[in-house]
Design a protein around this motif. Sequence first.
Motif, PDB file in Angstrom:
ATOM      1  N   GLY A 125      41.575  44.762  54.577  1.00 42.25           N
ATOM      2  CA  GLY A 125      40.683  43.773  53.627  1.00 42.25           C
ATOM      3  C   GLY A 125      40.938  42.328  53.987  1.00 42.25           C
ATOM      4  O   GLY A 125      41.874  41.920  54.600  1.00 42.25           O
ATOM      5  N   PRO A 126      39.771  41.324  53.980  1.00 45.53           N
ATOM      6  CA  PRO A 126      40.324  40.046  54.281  1.00 45.53           C
ATOM      7  C   PRO A 126      41.151  39.408  53.293  1.00 45.53           C
ATOM      8  O   PRO A 126      41.555  40.021  52.164  1.00 45.53           O
ATOM      9  N   ASN A 127      41.700  38.188  53.772  1.00 47.98           N
ATOM     10  CA  ASN A 127      42.703  37.501  52.878  1.00 47.98           C
ATOM     11  C   ASN A 127      42.106  37.184  51.606  1.00 47.98           C
ATOM     12  O   ASN A 127      40.907  36.748  51.355  1.00 47.98           O
ATOM     13  N   GLY A 128      42.797  37.341  50.788  1.00 50.92           N
ATOM     14  CA  GLY A 128      42.258  36.901  49.353  1.00 50.92           C
ATOM     15  C   GLY A 128      41.430  38.225  48.436  1.00 50.92           C
ATOM     16  O   GLY A 128      40.825  38.076  47.521  1.00 50.92           O
ATOM     17  N   SER A 129      41.299  39.354  49.306  1.00 45.59           N
ATOM     18  CA  SER A 129      40.461  40.142  48.723  1.00 45.59           C
ATOM     19  C   SER A 129      41.157  41.204  47.644  1.00 45.59           C
ATOM     20  O   SER A 129      40.569  41.942  46.896  1.00 45.59           O
ATOM     21  N   GLY A 130      42.395  40.930  47.408  1.00 45.12           N
ATOM     22  CA  GLY A 130      42.947  41.491  46.096  1.00 45.12           C
ATOM     23  C   GLY A 130      44.079  42.531  46.514  1.00 45.12           C
ATOM     24  O   GLY A 130      44.440  43.167  45.623  1.00 45.12           O
ATOM     25  N   LYS A 131      44.593  42.531  47.808  1.00 43.65           N
ATOM     26  CA  LYS A 131      45.192  43.726  48.153  1.00 43.65           C
ATOM     27  C   LYS A 131      46.713  43.619  47.444  1.00 43.65           C
ATOM     28  O   LYS A 131      47.168  44.726  46.927  1.00 43.65           O
ATOM     29  N   SER A 132      47.184  42.546  47.607  1.00 42.66           N
ATOM     30  CA  SER A 132      48.547  41.981  47.178  1.00 42.66           C
ATOM     31  C   SER A 132      48.634  42.360  45.433  1.00 42.66           C
ATOM     32  O   SER A 132      49.580  42.825  44.893  1.00 42.66           O
ATOM     33  N   THR A 133      47.428  41.891  45.016  1.00 39.96           N
ATOM     34  CA  THR A 133      47.240  41.934  43.716  1.00 39.96           C
ATOM     35  C   THR A 133      47.242  43.400  43.045  1.00 39.96           C
ATOM     36  O   THR A 133      47.760  43.683  42.046  1.00 39.96           O
ATOM     37  N   LEU A 134      46.524  44.223  43.664  1.00 41.89           N
ATOM     38  CA  LEU A 134      46.374  45.442  43.468  1.00 41.89           C
ATOM     39  C   LEU A 134      47.972  46.204  43.496  1.00 41.89           C
ATOM     40  O   LEU A 134      48.504  46.879  42.799  1.00 41.89           O
ATOM     41  N   VAL A 135      48.364  45.724  44.540  1.00 42.90           N
ATOM     42  CA  VAL A 135      50.152  46.239  44.758  1.00 42.90           C
ATOM     43  C   VAL A 135      50.855  45.702  43.430  1.00 42.90           C
ATOM     44  O   VAL A 135      51.588  46.450  42.734  1.00 42.90           O
ATOM     45  N   ASN A 136      50.503  44.323  43.107  1.00 43.63           N
ATOM     46  CA  ASN A 136      51.387  43.876  41.861  1.00 43.63           C
ATOM     47  C   ASN A 136      50.999  44.750  40.516  1.00 43.63           C
ATOM     48  O   ASN A 136      52.100  44.661  39.913  1.00 43.63           O
ATOM     49  N   CYS A 137      49.940  44.988  40.549  1.00 43.14           N
ATOM     50  CA  CYS A 137      49.522  45.673  39.406  1.00 43.14           C
ATOM     51  C   CYS A 137      49.953  47.235  39.276  1.00 43.14           C
ATOM     52  O   CYS A 137      50.582  47.627  38.317  1.00 43.14           O
ATOM     53  N   VAL A 138      50.017  47.980  40.397  1.00 41.18           N
ATOM     54  CA  VAL A 138      50.717  49.130  40.447  1.00 41.18           C
ATOM     55  C   VAL A 138      51.973  49.124  40.134  1.00 41.18           C
ATOM     56  O   VAL A 138      52.659  49.940  39.481  1.00 41.18           O
ATOM     57  N   CYS A 139      52.578  48.070  40.660  1.00 43.80           N
ATOM     58  CA  CYS A 139      54.215  48.212  40.663  1.00 43.80           C
ATOM     59  C   CYS A 139      54.826  47.455  39.431  1.00 43.80           C
ATOM     60  O   CYS A 139      55.923  47.384  39.111  1.00 43.80           O
ATOM     61  N   GLY A 140      53.842  46.716  38.847  1.00 41.10           N
ATOM     62  CA  GLY A 140      54.174  46.308  37.458  1.00 41.10           C
ATOM     63  C   GLY A 140      54.684  44.825  37.542  1.00 41.10           C
ATOM     64  O   GLY A 140      54.936  44.260  36.399  1.00 41.10           O
ATOM     65  N   THR A 141      54.588  44.243  38.601  1.00 41.89           N
ATOM     66  CA  THR A 141      54.873  42.522  38.677  1.00 41.89           C
ATOM     67  C   THR A 141      53.763  42.064  37.864  1.00 41.89           C
ATOM     68  O   THR A 141      54.028  40.990  37.379  1.00 41.89           O
ATOM     69  N   LEU A 142      52.497  42.516  37.983  1.00 46.05           N
ATOM     70  CA  LEU A 142      51.281  41.949  37.040  1.00 46.05           C
ATOM     71  C   LEU A 142      50.908  42.784  36.264  1.00 46.05           C
ATOM     72  O   LEU A 142      50.842  43.988  36.655  1.00 46.05           O
ATOM     73  N   ARG A 143      50.128  42.364  35.207  1.00 48.86           N
ATOM     74  CA  ARG A 143      49.682  43.339  34.152  1.00 48.86           C
ATOM     75  C   ARG A 143      48.195  43.445  34.410  1.00 48.86           C
ATOM     76  O   ARG A 143      47.536  42.419  34.223  1.00 48.86           O
ATOM     77  N   ASN A 144      47.689  44.679  34.540  1.00 47.37           N
ATOM     78  CA  ASN A 144      46.237  44.772  34.811  1.00 47.37           C
ATOM     79  C   ASN A 144      45.399  44.781  33.358  1.00 47.37           C
ATOM     80  O   ASN A 144      46.269  45.412  32.250  1.00 47.37           O
ATOM     81  N   GLU A 145      44.369  44.024  33.178  1.00 50.05           N
ATOM     82  CA  GLU A 145      43.855  44.107  32.016  1.00 50.05           C
ATOM     83  C   GLU A 145      42.827  45.288  31.601  1.00 50.05           C
ATOM     84  O   GLU A 145      42.731  45.875  30.319  1.00 50.05           O
TER      85      GLU A 145
END
Lengths: 291, 337, 245
Positions: C38-58
């Motif tokens: 996906g393009p830059n900024g599409s949320g790929k790394s955010t998805l990874v962060n949520c899956v791995c627990g670095t970020l919390r998904n709402e």
Amino acid sequence: MAIPFDLLVNAIVAGLLLGGFYAAVTVGISVSFGMLDIVNIAHPAFIVLGSYLAYLLNASAGVDPILAAVILLPAFYALGAAIYQVYFVAFEKHGQEALRGLAFFFGLLFISEVGLILTFGVDYRYVDASYIGPTWRIGFVDLPLRMLVPCVVSLLMVLGLHLYLTRSFTGRAIQAVAQDQLALQLLAANPFRIKRMAFGISVATAALAGAFLIIIQPVEPSIGREYIGRVFAICVLGGMGSLPGTVIAAVLLGIVESFTSTFYGPSWAPAVSFGFLLATLAIRPAGLLGR
Amino acid sequence: MRSWTFTLLALAAGAVILALALAIGSDYLFFAGYVVLQFVVLATAWNVLGGYCGYVNFGSAAFFAIGVYTTVALQKLGANPARYLPDALSGLLQPLFPLSIPSLVVLGGLVAGVVGLGMGYLTLRLRGVFFAIATLAMAVVLQTLVINWPFVGGARGAYIIRPESITFAGLTLGYIEYLFAIMLLLAIGALCLARLIEKSRLGYGFAAIRDDETAAEAAGVPTLRLKLIATTISGALMGMAGAPYPYYIGYVEPGGSFGLQYAVNAIAMPMIGGTTTWAGPLIGALLLGSLQQIATVTISSAVNLLLVGVLLVVFVVVAPKGIIGLVLDRRRMRLAS
Amino acid sequence: MTDAILQVNGLGKRFGGFVALEDIDLEVRQGERLGLIGPNGSGKSTLVNCVCGTLRNETGSVHFAGRQLDGLAAHRRTHMGLARSFQLPRPFMSLSVADNVRVPLVYTAQARAPATGPAGRLDERCIELLRLVGLDGKARRSPRDLTQVEMRKLELARAMAAEPKLLIADEAMAGLSHSEVEDIVALLLRLNAEGITIIMIEHIMRAVMSFSQRIAVLVSGRKIADGKPQEVVDNPDVVRAYLGQ
């Protein structure tokens, strides 16, 4: 236990006045920490420095303390700019860990306090002004002028700063820096100079806050330490960079402290701000009007 | 070098130091030496949380004071247990008092450790910055509590009578010599512990947290648990350093016990000596501690504190890795060329 | 029918007013090779962060190996077998390259299976891991001495050190030369052959196409395609939003 109504109202009023003062004390941190993410724990020390300088001008030349602070504004601004210069070159440029920045400001806090002890000794100092003695009375409500005057001037100062930050170009640039440094660079504004200006303003507010402090109560060199907890508690509760939030949080803390003072005794006041800070960080770290 | 070897060497060095000091027999040496050793413990303790983990504790004075006031409270209790405890309990506990210094050290460490754990639990989930501010605020709050607690003397302070000497195992030591020996042992213990941690799995975890906490979590490091361990150990050691202090000084009051010199020295000594290894706080404490002892006698105690503050700022800005860092950098540059 | 090792349902994440991810459904089967583009900024790394627990998904939930992950700290997810490399390398700067790999080794792999030998074995294993990515020559050096490309390889080595069941490689190949890309793809294929499920996030289409059994496409926080590589690449929405660039 039936709380006498007039005691209650007076406690609230005293809290409001105190809160106005706390807003002045905190607004510098709202800028340096809330917007620029610089943990200037030496800010209360600068305030105390301001108090002592106001005392000097007052004791030697009879200058009104608030006027003295206004005279000192450029000097404090320059101090802030100079400190930021060192901070930037030593830490920010290299993206260093927060540890060193904290230690740096702690060192400044410490040097300031000990410097004051060496110069003035540990005795309490106070100023003379026409509004320090009298108290206005409206019905059963007491309005000590030594609290009222600083509160009013403080709120004016915060309002002025708020207008500056939201209306003027440089003010808005400061707010932009708080949110996105890269965007600012793309706009060809220089983040370093903007941040230096902001930090200078932040320290300049300490001059006025210092004048307010010594009007409200006598000061001695270590008094700054009590304020560290308060200042950061208010800043966080107020939502970090938000000036209106700062005022609301300051008033809230002022009222709670006033109540604690009235009903449990004044020596517990420092514990109140600590409790506030912990509670805020635990429950709502984004603050009341959080970003 | 294996840990046991190091411990034995350190104990041997300690024995030599003690023997030398006893041979010289100067009281001043013991008094000044005690303070320097106390700072070795405080600096090492601070460094476990600050240097290894990267979490700055500004409230070292508070943990030190917990040790001080635990001793004071226990001695007051011991002097007249019947007054404060129900009869059955006081009768049971009376023969234990007055508590020996080693027991006081352990108890002081225990209380301080628990406080460290509790405070850590409340604040360590937040950014390191907020933890640091919380420690500052905590120091003020604790001081307020002590001032408002008449049992330990409140603002007026409390007196502890120091015995003339102490005899055990047929050996008689002057009391100050005894205190010196205890602090020497404590310093050796702290250094060995710091070194053990540094080289162990725990040390790697701490370093990972310090360097990049998010990456450490992703690598499987239980960051909160480790930080709590660090806070507890750090707090406990500082409490232990404070426990014998009432006997050393004879009169404690909140101003002195929460005094400026503890807060700034606990930070300045590791930062000037070097924060990544056990040797840094030792060097910093020996250098700064001795310097201050000399300065206090020749200039004034306030000026010497000012110097410490200035040195801290200078080192933080110019030589952030401390003296050890400077030495290692020069060695690395020489090896590379 | 192999079970899903990773199940993401209705996952959403916002930053203030900005919606980074919206209603993401994703299923990854045991042993699968998934490409995420996906393009830059599409949320790929955010998805990874949520899956791995670095970020919390709402909103939404994440299940891994049958267990629900929501609320679990990142290090626990790593212990369960979920490992990732960071898109922007985050090495432990004060540790040596070898020690960088040692940390996940002792805290995850070792913690799981404490059949330890003497310390020497640990050092061997560190070197082994570094050799897989070609960094064994720099084992004693500091990460500061590494090039950007080498730091990415170190990221991958760190993720592998945790002996994961599912490895997420976030742009591990950015900036690599043609042959280096091939080496990493070969490495990932080898790991996959050993049973490790792999999610590859990449912009290098050549690598994604040769590696993936399936491709999912994220654009502006939403999943717009999910299927066989050739189908996805021919999908007009995907071409318009990403490939056509």
